[in-house]
Design an enzyme around this catalytic site. Structure first.
Site, PDB file in Angstrom:
ATOM      1  N   HIS A 398     -80.284 -12.891 -43.887  1.00 60.36           N
ATOM      2  CA  HIS A 398     -81.678 -12.470 -43.973  1.00 60.36           C
ATOM      3  C   HIS A 398     -82.584 -13.602 -43.519  1.00 60.36           C
ATOM      4  CE1 HIS A 398     -85.441 -11.276 -46.396  1.00 60.36           C
ATOM      5  NE2 HIS A 398     -85.381 -10.527 -45.324  1.00 60.36           N
ATOM      6  N   HIS A 399     -83.403 -13.330 -42.514  1.00 63.51           N
ATOM      7  CA  HIS A 399     -84.390 -14.295 -42.036  1.00 63.51           C
ATOM      8  C   HIS A 399     -85.787 -13.732 -42.223  1.00 63.51           C
ATOM      9  CE1 HIS A 399     -81.326 -16.280 -39.054  1.00 63.51           C
ATOM     10  NE2 HIS A 399     -81.195 -16.733 -40.284  1.00 63.51           N
ATOM     11  N   GLU A 469     -90.836  -5.160 -40.053  1.00 65.19           N
ATOM     12  CA  GLU A 469     -92.233  -5.431 -39.646  1.00 65.19           C
ATOM     13  C   GLU A 469     -92.370  -5.745 -38.149  1.00 65.19           C
ATOM     14  OE1 GLU A 469     -91.380  -5.835 -43.617  1.00 65.19           O
ATOM     15  OE2 GLU A 469     -91.081  -7.650 -42.462  1.00 65.19           O
ATOM     16  N   GLU A 493     -88.421   1.204 -49.567  1.00 66.48           N
ATOM     17  CA  GLU A 493     -89.036   0.281 -50.518  1.00 66.48           C
ATOM     18  C   GLU A 493     -90.386   0.796 -51.021  1.00 66.48           C
ATOM     19  OE1 GLU A 493     -89.575  -3.400 -48.418  1.00 66.48           O
ATOM     20  OE2 GLU A 493     -91.098  -2.571 -47.111  1.00 66.48           O
TER      21      GLU A 493
HETATM   22  C1  NOJ Z   1     -90.144  -6.477 -46.368  1.00 69.37           C
HETATM   23  C2  NOJ Z   1     -88.860  -5.843 -45.962  1.00 69.37           C
HETATM   24  O1  NOJ Z   1     -89.081  -4.574 -45.422  1.00 69.37           O
HETATM   25  C3  NOJ Z   1     -87.974  -5.777 -47.172  1.00 69.37           C
HETATM   26  O2  NOJ Z   1     -86.800  -5.064 -46.876  1.00 69.37           O
HETATM   27  C4  NOJ Z   1     -87.683  -7.160 -47.655  1.00 69.37           C
HETATM   28  O3  NOJ Z   1     -86.940  -7.098 -48.842  1.00 69.37           O
HETATM   29  C5  NOJ Z   1     -88.980  -7.934 -47.935  1.00 69.37           C
HETATM   30  N1  NOJ Z   1     -89.883  -7.811 -46.835  1.00 69.37           N
HETATM   31  C6  NOJ Z   1     -88.723  -9.399 -48.163  1.00 69.37           C
HETATM   32  O4  NOJ Z   1     -88.330 -10.005 -46.972  1.00 69.37           O
END
Ligand code: NOJ
Ligand code: CA
Length: 690
Positions: A398-399, A469, A493
């Protein structure tokens, strides 16, 4: 031109003496194009479907800031035409082979005043729509230039029902609005949104693409773009007096739109049209308008399913950062996820919050929040690399950049070498917040180039990419098949967002809008609906039944699919979890059975490597009966169907977990009537009996 006259012309498919005339009038299947230079020098085009107007007399052109030049009045120097009918093999996707059949017309234009600046307009007419783009050929007077605006118009023939989100330079994570064109009000819609990190609205009448419309005569019209490279994204501004959209390109920090060098080709502007909603979802026009794969050896690219240390942070069980005693990405917790993934044969485990920086990642707009290589002390990256390898599971990197694309670019090589050294080959990127430090927007030319650079760089390291994003996708997964999925819309989310959340109709709109550009990392699969498991005052809930969460694995195609919920929530429903375990992420064929944007979608897909089929059907807030014919199955074969459906008393609002699983023998002659609950769905696996 009168409509009746037009139909006569279209039938005999006149390509009016292409070399000399200023008029092209032609058809490909049901779609007709008329394009010509008017007496005053403006260049216009119209699109018809089976003789009915879709887009009418809309003008094209561009305005440059440097050199200062308005290219909207032209001279015509010639027209070239050609015809292509070929097919190509996908690296992964919804089907093995895609037919690419179009007529192409290139109008060679120059500015009317001086005849010394050259621009071509290229049309490709398909059986399901039209693509067109601007081309700046190599020329003496235009080498480096700055684009001020694109004056592309789409004139609509009626006050269509429209599925839209507010035009915005930074975010596409809005809830969809359904109104007539004349009722679009982006500012009022956006006022209801309280849970989006950065909002950069354009105007009350501006909306984003992919834009989905339905005319009162039952025509489905989709406007978007294809192959968005080295150029800003397009939004659309509606003039309500004449129902005409004009393109609005995302500006840079000083208001320019693009810095270009000839020869250059703009992205394609796309209009997909049909009298059947199912054909919009089946359209492959946007993929066809993208270039073939730029990656020579694609063998490292593998569609996959994953679980992750993710939802537990969103619903308050854990934290991304180390302080506070609830850190999610600990060695011990990640081992549990690896065990769970290995036991249930998932390919990967996403781990968020493994690296330092999360203490102040949000809202501070710092350039160097993350370095992408330093784990928290309670995350033993070497031990976990070994552990995952022994269990046959890959950790997914994850970045999160927290908007510092600049900081990320400086560290790409270091970050990807770190991944390779730790046996990782998939990365989820993120760009939460304002793009820093120069005031660029998420969807402007600079960031479009950033996302592309990341796709190219990950490909060099044989890494698969999932961007959150980012700008709206435009079919670039054909050219960069390692860029497998994007977020770029309101995903799972948002079930946890206090204000608007996700309404049941959302998933019936996304395939007609966001997914037209490519796969979405929607992260389906929630099995627990009241989100107060860990914080009792949390009011948010998931507006879906459990069976619908299963169906999303079929209706929302992605080669990367997460099972988003917590292992402990899956443990309670292992019988239903079986569907998520079995559903493929790569297909040889797809049949869109029925669909209506905003209301329902039913899709059947055939597994890539065998004769099994998987079906997903979803509805909005209304219950419905699904009359499912299995006529897509091979004749003379028998199949075992496992049906995961809403129970009689299921309801997304009051009883989301009520599901029933049953088995049936089915053949190509079988017809089943299945009741789908309010906010519900149905998922079916169909295994060939050998
Ligand atoms: C938004 C992302 O869509 C989500 O999946 C992630 O957990 C958070 N940002 C933190 O990076
Ligand atoms: Ca509806």
């Amino acid at each position: 031109m009168k409509k009746s006259l037009f139909i006569v012309f279209a039938f005999i498919s006149i390509i009016a003496n292409a070399q000399k005339s200023n008029l092209v009038l032609t058809s490909n299947g049901p779609v007709q194009l008329m394009a010509h230079l008017q007496d005053d020098g403006s260049f216009v085009y119209s699109v018809y479907y089976k003789g009915k107007p879709v887009v009418g007399n809309s003008s094209l052109g561009v305005v440059l800031a440097k050199p200062e030049l308005t290219l909207t009045k032209f001279m015509l120097n010639g027209v070239d035409s050609s015809f292509v009918n070929q097919s190509w093999e996908t690296v992964w996707g919804e089907q093995n082979t895609i037919r690419n059949k179009y007529k192409e017309f290139i109008f060679h234009l120059s500015d009317q005043q001086t005849n010394s600046y050259f621009v071509n307009i290229i049309f490709r007419l398909f059986e399901d729509g039209l693509g067109f783009r601007y081309e700046f050929p190599k020329q003496k007077n235009l080498q480096y230039f700055i684009l001020k605006d694109e004056a592309t118009q789409f004139k609509m023939f009626g006050d269509h029902k429209t599925f839209w989100i507010p035009g915005d330079f930074d975010t596409n994570e809005y809830a969809y609005n359904t109104t007539k064109l004349s009722e679009i009000d982006a500012f009022t819609a956006s006022k209801k949104e309280k849970d989006i990190a950065v909002v950069s609205l354009i105007s009350p009448n501006a909306v984003q693409t992919p834009l989905m419309m339905k005319s009162s005569e039952g025509l489905y019209i989709n406007i978007h773009e294809a192959a968005l490279l080295n150029y800003p994204a397009m939004n659309l501004e509606l003039n309500k007096d004449n129902l005409t959209f004009t393109s609005v390109l995302v500006p840079d920090a000083v208001g320019n739109k693009a810095y270009l060098q000839a020869p250059f080709k703009s992205p394609w502007r796309t209009i997909i049209v049909s009298d059947k909603a199912t054909e919009i979802l089946a359209s492959k026009m946007i993929l066809n308008l993208n270039e073939p794969t730029a990656i020579k050896n694609t063998s490292f690219i593998k569609p996959q399913k994953f679980v992750g240390v993710w939802w537990e942070m969103h619903i308050g069980k854990a934290t991304w950062f180390k302080e506070g005693g609830k850190h999610g990405a600990t060695t011990e917790n990640v081992k549990k996820y690896i065990d769970f993934a290995a036991q249930h044969k998932f390919d990967g485990v996403l781990v968020e919050g493994w690296n330092t920086g999360w203490e102040d990642w949000f809202g501070n707009w710092k350039e160097d929040v993350f370095d992408f290589v330093t784990p928290y002390p309670d995350y033993d990256v070497d031990a976990l690399t070994k552990y995952a390898k022994a269990k046959g599971v890959k950790i997914i990197m994850h970045h999160e950049t927290s908007g510092s694309a600049i900081g990320y670019e400086r560290r790409l090589d270091t970050a990807y070498r770190f991944m390779i050294n730790h046996d990782m080959n998939t990365v989820k990127t993120g760009y939460v917040g304002k793009i820093i430090p120069r005031g660029e927007h998420h969807d402007g030319q600079w960031m479009v180039n950033h996302y592309t650079r990341v796709a190219e760089k990950t490909a060099q390291y044989k890494i698969m990419l999932d961007a959150h994003e980012p700008v709206h996708p435009t079919g670039l997964h054909r050219t960069y098949p390692n860029w497998m999925a994007n977020e770029a819309a309101r995903g799972t989310e948002f079930n946890n967002a206090p204000t608007l959340g996700i309404l049941p109709e959302h998933n019936t709109i996304l395939p007609f809008t966001r997914l037209m550009g490519g796969p979405m990392d929607y992260t389906p699969g929630l099995f627990h609906f009241q989100l107060n498991q860990f914080e009792s005052d949390r009011k948010q809930k998931v507006n879906s039944t459990l069976a619908k969460q299963l169906a999303l694995y079929v209706t929302m195609y992605s080669p990367l699919q997460m099972a988003a919920d917590l292992p402990e929530n899956y443990q309670k429903h292992l019988d239903a979890f079986q569907f998520i375990k079995e559903v493929p992420v790569n297909w040889s064929a797809t049949k869109i059975i029925e669909a209506e944007p905003g209301d329902y979608i039913t899709i059947a897909r055939k597994a890539k490597n065998n004769k099994d089929w998987f079906i997903g059907s979803i509805t909005d807030e209304n219950a419905r009966s699904l009359n499912l014919k299995f006529d897509f199955l091979d004749k003379n074969k028998k199949y075992k169907a496992i049906i995961y459906r809403d129970s009689k008393d299921a309801d997304f609002a009051t009883n989301p977990e009520a599901y029933t699983i049953e088995q049936k023998i089915v053949t190509a002659n079988t017809e089943l009537l299945i009741q789908i609950a309010k906010g519900g769905g149905c998922a079916i696996s169909v295994f060939e009996i050998k």
